[in-house]
Design a protein around this motif. Structure first.
Motif, mmCIF file in Angstrom:
data_model
loop_
_atom_site.group_PDB
_atom_site.id
_atom_site.type_symbol
_atom_site.label_atom_id
_atom_site.label_comp_id
_atom_site.label_asym_id
_atom_site.label_seq_id
_atom_site.Cartn_x
_atom_site.Cartn_y
_atom_site.Cartn_z
ATOM 1 N N CYS A 182 -9.432 -12.349 11.774
ATOM 2 C CA CYS A 182 -9.104 -12.935 10.472
ATOM 3 C C CYS A 182 -8.157 -11.997 9.725
ATOM 4 O O CYS A 182 -7.919 -10.868 10.143
ATOM 5 C CB CYS A 182 -10.353 -13.181 9.626
ATOM 6 S SG CYS A 182 -11.211 -11.684 9.080
ATOM 7 N N ILE A 183 -7.623 -12.496 8.609
ATOM 8 C CA ILE A 183 -6.925 -11.622 7.666
ATOM 9 C C ILE A 183 -8.001 -10.925 6.851
ATOM 10 O O ILE A 183 -8.749 -11.565 6.103
ATOM 11 C CB ILE A 183 -5.970 -12.414 6.759
ATOM 12 C CG1 ILE A 183 -4.872 -13.068 7.602
ATOM 13 C CG2 ILE A 183 -5.358 -11.495 5.691
ATOM 14 C CD1 ILE A 183 -3.931 -13.949 6.809
ATOM 15 N N ILE A 184 -8.104 -9.636 7.007
ATOM 16 C CA ILE A 184 -9.179 -8.876 6.363
ATOM 17 C C ILE A 184 -8.913 -8.696 4.874
ATOM 18 O O ILE A 184 -9.798 -8.847 4.042
ATOM 19 C CB ILE A 184 -9.354 -7.513 7.063
ATOM 20 C CG1 ILE A 184 -9.771 -7.731 8.524
ATOM 21 C CG2 ILE A 184 -10.370 -6.650 6.333
ATOM 22 C CD1 ILE A 184 -9.707 -6.482 9.377
ATOM 23 N N GLY A 185 -7.668 -8.367 4.524
ATOM 24 C CA GLY A 185 -7.351 -8.166 3.117
ATOM 25 C C GLY A 185 -5.890 -7.859 2.888
ATOM 26 O O GLY A 185 -5.154 -7.548 3.829
ATOM 27 N N SER A 186 -5.472 -7.964 1.640
ATOM 28 C CA SER A 186 -4.090 -7.687 1.250
ATOM 29 C C SER A 186 -4.076 -6.921 -0.067
ATOM 30 O O SER A 186 -4.999 -7.055 -0.884
ATOM 31 C CB SER A 186 -3.293 -8.983 1.070
ATOM 32 O OG SER A 186 -3.251 -9.742 2.259
ATOM 33 N N MET A 187 -3.022 -6.140 -0.268
ATOM 34 C CA MET A 187 -2.781 -5.469 -1.545
ATOM 35 C C MET A 187 -1.322 -5.656 -1.908
ATOM 36 O O MET A 187 -0.436 -5.434 -1.066
ATOM 37 C CB MET A 187 -3.107 -3.975 -1.461
ATOM 38 C CG MET A 187 -4.575 -3.657 -1.493
ATOM 39 S SD MET A 187 -4.854 -1.891 -1.801
ATOM 40 C CE MET A 187 -6.642 -1.878 -1.948
ATOM 41 N N LEU A 188 -1.060 -6.069 -3.152
ATOM 42 C CA LEU A 188 0.297 -6.331 -3.618
ATOM 43 C C LEU A 188 0.565 -5.594 -4.924
ATOM 44 O O LEU A 188 -0.312 -5.507 -5.783
ATOM 45 C CB LEU A 188 0.494 -7.841 -3.845
ATOM 46 C CG LEU A 188 0.161 -8.771 -2.673
ATOM 47 C CD1 LEU A 188 0.315 -10.220 -3.119
ATOM 48 C CD2 LEU A 188 1.029 -8.476 -1.470
ATOM 49 N N PHE A 189 1.805 -5.097 -5.063
ATOM 50 C CA PHE A 189 2.192 -4.370 -6.269
ATOM 51 C C PHE A 189 3.644 -4.685 -6.628
ATOM 52 O O PHE A 189 4.427 -5.123 -5.777
ATOM 53 C CB PHE A 189 2.061 -2.855 -6.058
ATOM 54 C CG PHE A 189 0.672 -2.398 -5.753
ATOM 55 C CD1 PHE A 189 -0.216 -2.115 -6.777
ATOM 56 C CD2 PHE A 189 0.243 -2.261 -4.442
ATOM 57 C CE1 PHE A 189 -1.507 -1.692 -6.497
ATOM 58 C CE2 PHE A 189 -1.049 -1.845 -4.143
ATOM 59 C CZ PHE A 189 -1.928 -1.556 -5.172
ATOM 60 N N SER A 190 3.997 -4.434 -7.887
ATOM 61 C CA SER A 190 5.403 -4.529 -8.317
ATOM 62 C C SER A 190 5.611 -3.650 -9.540
ATOM 63 O O SER A 190 4.659 -3.328 -10.261
ATOM 64 C CB SER A 190 5.792 -5.976 -8.632
ATOM 65 O OG SER A 190 5.073 -6.464 -9.748
ATOM 66 N N ASP A 191 6.855 -3.259 -9.762
ATOM 67 C CA ASP A 191 7.233 -2.469 -10.936
ATOM 68 C C ASP A 191 8.667 -2.838 -11.292
ATOM 69 O O ASP A 191 9.626 -2.354 -10.683
ATOM 70 C CB ASP A 191 7.113 -0.977 -10.648
ATOM 71 C CG ASP A 191 7.340 -0.103 -11.879
ATOM 72 O OD1 ASP A 191 7.895 -0.624 -12.877
ATOM 73 O OD2 ASP A 191 6.977 1.079 -11.852
ATOM 74 N N GLY A 192 8.829 -3.722 -12.278
ATOM 75 C CA GLY A 192 10.135 -4.259 -12.631
ATOM 76 C C GLY A 192 11.082 -3.293 -13.302
ATOM 77 O O GLY A 192 12.250 -3.639 -13.533
ATOM 78 N N ARG A 193 10.636 -2.087 -13.601
ATOM 79 C CA ARG A 193 11.530 -1.097 -14.217
ATOM 80 C C ARG A 193 12.637 -0.644 -13.279
ATOM 81 O O ARG A 193 13.626 -0.054 -13.727
ATOM 82 C CB ARG A 193 10.718 0.123 -14.668
ATOM 83 C CG ARG A 193 9.722 -0.153 -15.768
ATOM 84 C CD ARG A 193 8.880 1.062 -16.045
ATOM 85 N NE ARG A 193 8.097 1.461 -14.869
ATOM 86 C CZ ARG A 193 7.382 2.595 -14.804
ATOM 87 N NH1 ARG A 193 7.377 3.440 -15.820
ATOM 88 N NH2 ARG A 193 6.689 2.873 -13.718
ATOM 89 N N HIS A 194 12.493 -0.925 -11.993
ATOM 90 C CA HIS A 194 13.441 -0.416 -10.998
ATOM 91 C C HIS A 194 14.448 -1.466 -10.540
ATOM 92 O O HIS A 194 15.072 -1.311 -9.489
ATOM 93 C CB HIS A 194 12.664 0.121 -9.793
ATOM 94 C CG HIS A 194 11.698 1.211 -10.149
ATOM 95 N ND1 HIS A 194 12.087 2.514 -10.348
ATOM 96 C CD2 HIS A 194 10.357 1.175 -10.376
ATOM 97 C CE1 HIS A 194 11.029 3.252 -10.657
ATOM 98 N NE2 HIS A 194 9.971 2.455 -10.687
ATOM 99 N N LYS A 195 14.616 -2.514 -11.300
ATOM 100 C CA LYS A 195 15.491 -3.618 -10.916
ATOM 101 C C LYS A 195 16.888 -3.158 -10.504
ATOM 102 O O LYS A 195 17.449 -3.639 -9.517
ATOM 103 C CB LYS A 195 15.608 -4.602 -12.076
ATOM 104 C CG LYS A 195 16.652 -5.692 -11.867
ATOM 105 C CD LYS A 195 16.849 -6.521 -13.131
ATOM 106 C CE LYS A 195 18.024 -7.475 -12.969
ATOM 107 N NZ LYS A 195 18.269 -8.260 -14.201
#
Length: 325
Positions: A182-195
């Motif tokens: 199975c898909i055990i887990g995910s982690m997602l992040f973002s930081d728009g200051r670096h556009k």
């Protein structure tokens, strides 16, 4: 007590026929095979033909994944496409793929997280399935980055290529998510200051043009190694795993130096890293499923293996997925 999770039933990929070598690029921009290879690890990349669109690549990869899974496309409940190079501003390219597969039911939409797109799309699809809003779905990463490159900018045009990869997901009931497929887990992040460090200098609301990709390479490299290492370490810690527990590391294929730096910092053995960068270049949201499909079909990734995906892209966005294959 059993839990609803997503299992990957199959995967597939597609690469355009035209291959662009470093020597070819040296004839159109001030560069060389040695310069490109030393800085990126890339030797060749594939370029979409005139008239060949992102949806065409996505449909071909989708069909390959469905064939590998032995699944009738009519059984799909949804399609999620990760892309930064859609056919049109709207409608979503996912709906074009839906029509191309002959589907008139379910739902389809695009996810835009640049090179992290597939990680985001996979996590989104997994959450739909866990929530009971679909039992079977298709997750695709497809890009025609050649269409947004400035072919006079040797710092960027040598890095990217076109391609697509896809996986078929299905709801499954598991007792122990860490040990069962199975898909055990995910982690997602973002930081728009670096556009301004990695972006396209155009868009409907800003310039009313498509624009070209612009990148501050050194800044992206510096951020990438730290961000990717952090999300990998967080993902492992969240599941009480050590780097040695990972059977295969399938990273976004951005730059060989980034891959090497991340693996060394995290402690993942070099022989566990799936690398297709040398042949495909950076295919953005398509790079993880392209590399995954390569390693599954050549027999490296086997049933029961613990596989870790990671990616970082413009925004900045970054994330990881942990899968028991």
């Amino acid at each position: 007590m059993k839990q609803t999770r997503s299992v990957v039933l199959g995967c597939g990929s597609y690469l355009p026929e035209r291959v662009l070598t470093n020597q070819d690029l040296a004839r159109i921009v001030d560069t060389s095979d040695e310069w490109i290879s030393d800085r990126s690890g890339i030797k060749t990349r594939h370029i979409a033909a005139d008239g060949e669109m992102t949806s065409d690549l996505g449909i071909a990869a989708a069909r390959a994944a469905l064939d590998h899974a032995g699944i009738d496309p009519q059984s799909l409940d949804f399609i999620i496409l990760a892309t930064s190079t859609p056919d049109n501003t709207f409608p979503s390219t996912a709906t074009t793929i839906q029509a191309g597969l002959g589907l008139t039911h379910g739902f389809a939409f695009d996810v835009q997280a640049v090179c992290s797109g597939f990680a985001y799309a996979l996590a989104t699809a997994d959450n739909f399935i866990r929530a009971g809003q679909g039992k079977r779905g298709l997750v695709i990463g497809a890009e025609t980055f050649s269409r947004i490159l400035d072919w006079e900018d040797r710092g960027t045009c040598v890095l990217f290529g076109d391609g697509a990869g896809a996986v078929v997901l299905e709801a499954t009931q598991v007792q122990d998510p860490m040990r069962e497929r199975c898909i055990i887990g995910s982690m997602l992040f973002s930081d728009g200051r670096h556009k301004d460090k990695l972006y396209v200098d155009g868009g409907p609301s800003s310039t009313q043009t498509v624009g070209h990709l612009r990148m501050q390479g050194k800044e992206v490299f510096r951020f990438a190694v730290n961000a990717i290492s952090d999300v990998v370490e967080r993902t492992l810690a969240a599941h009480n795993l050590r780097p040695s527990d990972i059977d295969w590391f399938v990273p976004h294929q951005a730059n060989k130096r980034i891959l090497d730096g991340t693996a060394k910092k995290v402690g993942i053995a070099e022989e566990k890293i799936v690398i297709t960068l040398d042949r495909h270049g950076n295919t953005s949201a398509a790079s993880i499923p392209l590399a995954l499909s390569t390693a599954v079909h050549d027999g490296r990734i086997k049933r029961g293996d613990l596989v870790l995906f990671e990616a970082m892209g413009g925004g900045f966005t970054w994330g990881a997925n942990l899968v028991r294959w």
